[in-house]
Write an enzyme that holds these catalytic residues in place. Structure first.
Site, PDB file in Angstrom:
ATOM      1  N   CYS A  86       0.841  -1.196   0.000  1.00 35.16           N
ATOM      2  CA  CYS A  86       0.000   0.000   0.000  1.00 35.16           C
ATOM      3  C   CYS A  86       0.881   1.253   0.000  1.00 35.16           C
ATOM      4  CB  CYS A  86      -0.907  -0.011   1.231  1.00 35.16           C
ATOM      5  SG  CYS A  86      -1.899   1.487   1.391  1.00 35.16           S
ATOM      6  N   CYS A  89       0.202   3.038   3.588  1.00 34.16           N
ATOM      7  CA  CYS A  89       0.548   2.477   4.902  1.00 34.16           C
ATOM      8  C   CYS A  89       1.552   1.329   4.839  1.00 34.16           C
ATOM      9  CB  CYS A  89      -0.707   2.025   5.638  1.00 34.16           C
ATOM     10  SG  CYS A  89      -1.389   0.453   5.068  1.00 34.16           S
ATOM     11  N   CYS A 135      -7.534  -0.671   0.739  1.00 29.31           N
ATOM     12  CA  CYS A 135      -6.622  -1.259   1.718  1.00 29.31           C
ATOM     13  C   CYS A 135      -7.386  -1.450   3.025  1.00 29.31           C
ATOM     14  CB  CYS A 135      -5.425  -0.341   1.929  1.00 29.31           C
ATOM     15  SG  CYS A 135      -4.376  -0.823   3.319  1.00 29.31           S
ATOM     16  N   CYS A 138      -5.684   0.970   6.055  1.00 31.20           N
ATOM     17  CA  CYS A 138      -5.773   2.442   6.100  1.00 31.20           C
ATOM     18  C   CYS A 138      -6.945   2.980   5.282  1.00 31.20           C
ATOM     19  CB  CYS A 138      -4.462   3.063   5.628  1.00 31.20           C
ATOM     20  SG  CYS A 138      -4.226   2.994   3.846  1.00 31.20           S
ATOM     21  N   CYS A 158      -8.241  -4.540 -10.675  1.00 35.24           N
ATOM     22  CA  CYS A 158      -7.690  -3.490 -11.540  1.00 35.24           C
ATOM     23  C   CYS A 158      -7.249  -2.342 -10.630  1.00 35.24           C
ATOM     24  CB  CYS A 158      -8.787  -3.046 -12.511  1.00 35.24           C
ATOM     25  SG  CYS A 158      -8.200  -1.859 -13.708  1.00 35.24           S
TER      26      CYS A 158
HETATM   27 FE    FE Z   1      -2.969   1.023   3.388  1.00 31.52          FE
END
Ligand code: FE
Length: 173
Positions: A86, A89, A135, A138, A158
């Site tokens: 990510c 985070c 995610c 976060c 995607c």
């Molecule tokens: Fe994240």
């Protein structure tokens, strides 16, 4: 008393085997936990904090659910081996092992690195009903999920490159 010795040895062996088994399970769970995250440790920041923390394009995609241009992004054509984490985070989200060429111009995956790390919800913007992907730790918007991916899942995640950072696998490690 002739049987006592062997019986004690076999019991010792059984205890030893159980201990080894417990260590193996502990190691496997520990390894998985490193890539997962404790569900009670979500990262929550204000919009102003995210704006300060992220580059403008990443902020637009991850916090305003924007979409970057196809074929003009960092990872759509990346074929290196490694992990995609990510961009906000650092949680591991996808692996090069499940990346495929979708022809869309965005990095596409047929499975997340861990089902716990990526969450989905229904997105009804732009007059379409799509499944939004974010995610789990976060809440950063990542992209969308479509049911037209390759086997074995038939799924296509995607994802915007702007939501990801690529950690190239180091063969020396
Ligand atoms: Fe994240």
């Amino acid at each position: 008393c002739g049987g006592q010795g062997p019986r004690r040895i076999s019991m010792l062996l059984r205890v030893k085997r159980a201990a080894l088994c417990a260590v193996a399970v502990w190691a496997a769970v520990g390894f998985a936990a490193e890539k997962r995250f404790p569900l009670d440790q979500k990262i929550v920041k204000t919009d102003a904090e995210w704006k300060k923390a992220l580059p403008p394009e990443a902020y637009h995609v991850m916090r305003e659910k924007g979409t970057e241009p196809a074929f003009q992004n960092k990872y759509w054509n990346n074929h290196d081996t490694g992990e995609y984490v990510c961009g906000a985070c650092g949680l591991t989200l996808f692996s090069s092992e499940t990346k495929f060429d979708s022809g869309t111009g965005w990095p596409s995956f047929w499975r997340p690195a861990d089902d716990l790390n990526v969450e989905t919800e229904s997105d009804r913007t732009f007059g379409m009903t799509r499944t939004e992907v974010h995610c789990a730790r976060c809440g950063a918007h990542l992209g969308h999920l479509f049911p037209d991916g390759p086997k074995p899942t038939g799924l296509r995640y995607c994802i915007n490159s702007a939501s990801l950072n690529f950690k190239k696998h180091d063969p020396k490690k």
